[in-house]
Design an enzyme around this catalytic site. Sequence first.
Site, PDB file in Angstrom:
ATOM      1  N   ARG A   1      -8.433  -2.399  -1.999  1.00 41.06           N
ATOM      2  CA  ARG A   1      -7.559  -1.427  -1.341  1.00 41.06           C
ATOM      3  C   ARG A   1      -8.065  -0.013  -1.569  1.00 41.06           C
ATOM      4  O   ARG A   1      -8.386   0.348  -2.695  1.00 41.06           O
ATOM      5  CB  ARG A   1      -6.150  -1.520  -1.902  1.00 41.06           C
ATOM      6  CG  ARG A   1      -5.527  -2.850  -1.627  1.00 41.06           C
ATOM      7  CD  ARG A   1      -4.264  -3.027  -2.366  1.00 41.06           C
ATOM      8  NE  ARG A   1      -3.881  -4.418  -2.173  1.00 41.06           N
ATOM      9  CZ  ARG A   1      -3.119  -5.071  -2.993  1.00 41.06           C
ATOM     10  NH1 ARG A   1      -2.648  -4.490  -4.056  1.00 41.06           N
ATOM     11  NH2 ARG A   1      -2.808  -6.322  -2.754  1.00 41.06           N
TER      12      ARG A   1
ATOM     13  N   ASP B   1      -3.091   1.802  -3.039  1.00 42.58           N
ATOM     14  CA  ASP B   1      -1.946   0.911  -3.180  1.00 42.58           C
ATOM     15  C   ASP B   1      -0.866   1.691  -3.908  1.00 42.58           C
ATOM     16  O   ASP B   1      -1.086   2.171  -5.021  1.00 42.58           O
ATOM     17  CB  ASP B   1      -2.346  -0.323  -3.984  1.00 42.58           C
ATOM     18  CG  ASP B   1      -1.239  -1.361  -4.067  1.00 42.58           C
ATOM     19  OD1 ASP B   1      -0.420  -1.437  -3.129  1.00 42.58           O
ATOM     20  OD2 ASP B   1      -1.190  -2.097  -5.069  1.00 42.58           O
TER      21      ASP B   1
ATOM     22  N   ASP C   1       3.101   1.351  -5.137  1.00 39.03           N
ATOM     23  CA  ASP C   1       4.212   0.411  -5.328  1.00 39.03           C
ATOM     24  C   ASP C   1       5.381   1.114  -5.981  1.00 39.03           C
ATOM     25  O   ASP C   1       5.224   1.796  -7.007  1.00 39.03           O
ATOM     26  CB  ASP C   1       3.781  -0.761  -6.217  1.00 39.03           C
ATOM     27  CG  ASP C   1       2.823  -1.702  -5.523  1.00 39.03           C
ATOM     28  OD1 ASP C   1       3.000  -1.943  -4.314  1.00 39.03           O
ATOM     29  OD2 ASP C   1       1.908  -2.209  -6.193  1.00 39.03           O
TER      30      ASP C   1
ATOM     31  N   ARG D   1      -5.176   2.720   4.659  1.00 40.76           N
ATOM     32  CA  ARG D   1      -4.760   1.342   4.412  1.00 40.76           C
ATOM     33  C   ARG D   1      -3.822   0.870   5.516  1.00 40.76           C
ATOM     34  O   ARG D   1      -2.859   1.559   5.849  1.00 40.76           O
ATOM     35  CB  ARG D   1      -4.044   1.223   3.070  1.00 40.76           C
ATOM     36  CG  ARG D   1      -3.620  -0.225   2.807  1.00 40.76           C
ATOM     37  CD  ARG D   1      -3.011  -0.433   1.464  1.00 40.76           C
ATOM     38  NE  ARG D   1      -2.672  -1.835   1.286  1.00 40.76           N
ATOM     39  CZ  ARG D   1      -1.928  -2.290   0.297  1.00 40.76           C
ATOM     40  NH1 ARG D   1      -1.471  -1.474  -0.624  1.00 40.76           N
ATOM     41  NH2 ARG D   1      -1.660  -3.572   0.203  1.00 40.76           N
TER      42      ARG D   1
END
Length: 187
Positions: A98, A101, A103, A86
């Site tokens: 994606r 991902d 977070d 990514r």
Amino acid sequence: MGDPIRAHVALGSNLGDRVAHLVGARQRLAQVESVRIVAASGLWETEPVGPAGQGAYLNAVLALDVRVSPRDLLEILLDIERRAGRDRDLQSVRWGPRVLDLDLLLYADLLVSEPGLEIPHPRLHERAFVLEPLCEIAGGLVHPRIGGTLNAHLAHGRNPGTARPWKAKSHWLSQGRCDGVAEKIES
């Protein structure tokens, strides 16, 4: 740093071998000396929040005990994303597909609002794909910015069908999690 700090990280993928991307991220995190994975949710399948035509996401949440700053933890997560393929700089579509991902959702009860880093994650209390797996392992935590337990936010905003437990056999399960029960990893 002194004692470890409990942090929670969301993982998601909707491109390629989604399970392999999540397992790979989990394994890379487990190899970081200053990070210890202490709990893992099950996998949840969700429809994408972004543009139409994307495949469904697989999502999960990990609880970590860390001995790094929030900014350093974010850099670790961004490096793992890059290694998975990514490139946030080249991603032109907001909330687009994606490969991976990651977070940073929570870092203890710390409140941070800096360029590129906001803790708690600004939309965690609005999204079933974050709340469902997060509540599996930390539903009793109080949202540090707006109050109320995570379980209460989930119950208030629940939209049945937007996040579904993913029952398929996977390498994620072989990492120690079984039968829809949130894994508690012992030291």
